[in-house]
Design an enzyme around this catalytic site. Structure first.
Site, PDB file in Angstrom:
ATOM      1  N   SER A 137      -5.271   5.383   5.391  1.00  0.00           N
ATOM      2  CA  SER A 137      -5.633   6.001   4.113  1.00  0.00           C
ATOM      3  C   SER A 137      -7.128   6.044   3.834  1.00  0.00           C
ATOM      4  O   SER A 137      -7.566   6.799   2.966  1.00  0.00           O
ATOM      5  CB  SER A 137      -4.937   5.279   2.959  1.00  0.00           C
ATOM      6  OG  SER A 137      -5.506   4.007   2.747  1.00  0.00           O
ATOM      7  N   LYS A 176      -8.941   1.081  -1.350  1.00  0.00           N
ATOM      8  CA  LYS A 176      -9.190   2.455  -1.798  1.00  0.00           C
ATOM      9  C   LYS A 176     -10.590   2.526  -2.403  1.00  0.00           C
ATOM     10  O   LYS A 176     -11.248   1.520  -2.636  1.00  0.00           O
ATOM     11  CB  LYS A 176      -8.175   2.895  -2.866  1.00  0.00           C
ATOM     12  CG  LYS A 176      -6.732   2.766  -2.489  1.00  0.00           C
ATOM     13  CD  LYS A 176      -6.297   3.734  -1.431  1.00  0.00           C
ATOM     14  CE  LYS A 176      -4.813   3.509  -1.114  1.00  0.00           C
ATOM     15  NZ  LYS A 176      -4.418   4.026   0.148  1.00  0.00           N
TER      16      LYS A 176
END
Length: 184
Positions: free
Chosen positions: A43, A81
């Protein structure tokens, strides 16, 4: 002989205290100052690869575009993230252009290599209101996105992240050794 025994005993005790002191210092540092974390998944490509080992600072001030590690909302794992929205921010994505508080940002860190040439965008259009029901990021929360938008489960999927679920900010990649990097 007695003097040698006493000296050896003192030496042994000093080593025991040194080892215990070292363990306590290591525990305190890991618990309250920094911690190693292994990146899982794709990700955050190209910023981080699967199985990169990073050092997370637990005492950093959060800023927009920092890389944060936090407790996953629906799993017993940690995710990494990029912070996009801080408390009080408005967030919008339109035609692959990120706008925060009315300011457009070029996202050079976003992975565009895996894009399907038939696709118009890497990130779908959205507003914070559409995703979370909030006009601005509320106090105590952040809005996060992965750098590999096509393969990232992030705030677009599970909403805002509570600040108290954040383990810390990634400051250093230590493995693989050929990719050691300091993040400021």
């Amino acid at each position: 002989m007695t003097e040698k025994k006493t000296s050896a005993k003192r030496e042994f005790i000093s080593w025991v205290f040194a080892i215990i002191f070292g363990i306590v210092v290591a525990f305190v540092c890991r618990e309250y100052i920094f911690s190693p974390v292994v990146v899982k998944g794709a990700s955050m490509i190209p910023t981080y690869e699967n199985k990169d080992v990073i050092i997370v600072s637990k005492i950093s001030q959060l800023n927009r575009f920092d890389h944060v590690v936090f407790k996953a909302p629906y799993e017993d794992e940690y995710y990494i993230k990029r912070v996009i929205g801080l408390p009080g921010d408005t967030v919008e994505m339109k035609d692959d252009v990120l706008t925060v508080n009315g300011v457009e940002y070029e996202e050079s860190y976003v992975n565009r290599e895996d894009a399907n040439p038939l696709q118009n965008r890497i990130t779908e259009n959205f507003t914070l209101q559409e995703i979370t029901g909030e006009d601005t990021v509320p106090e105590g929360f952040i809005f996060v996105l992965g750098d590999n938008r096509l393969k990232s489960a992030d705030s677009r999927h599970y909403g805002l992240i509570p600040i108290d679920s954040i383990l810390g900010e990634s400051k250093l990649r230590i493995f693989p050794f050929q990719n050691i990097k300091l993040f400021w």
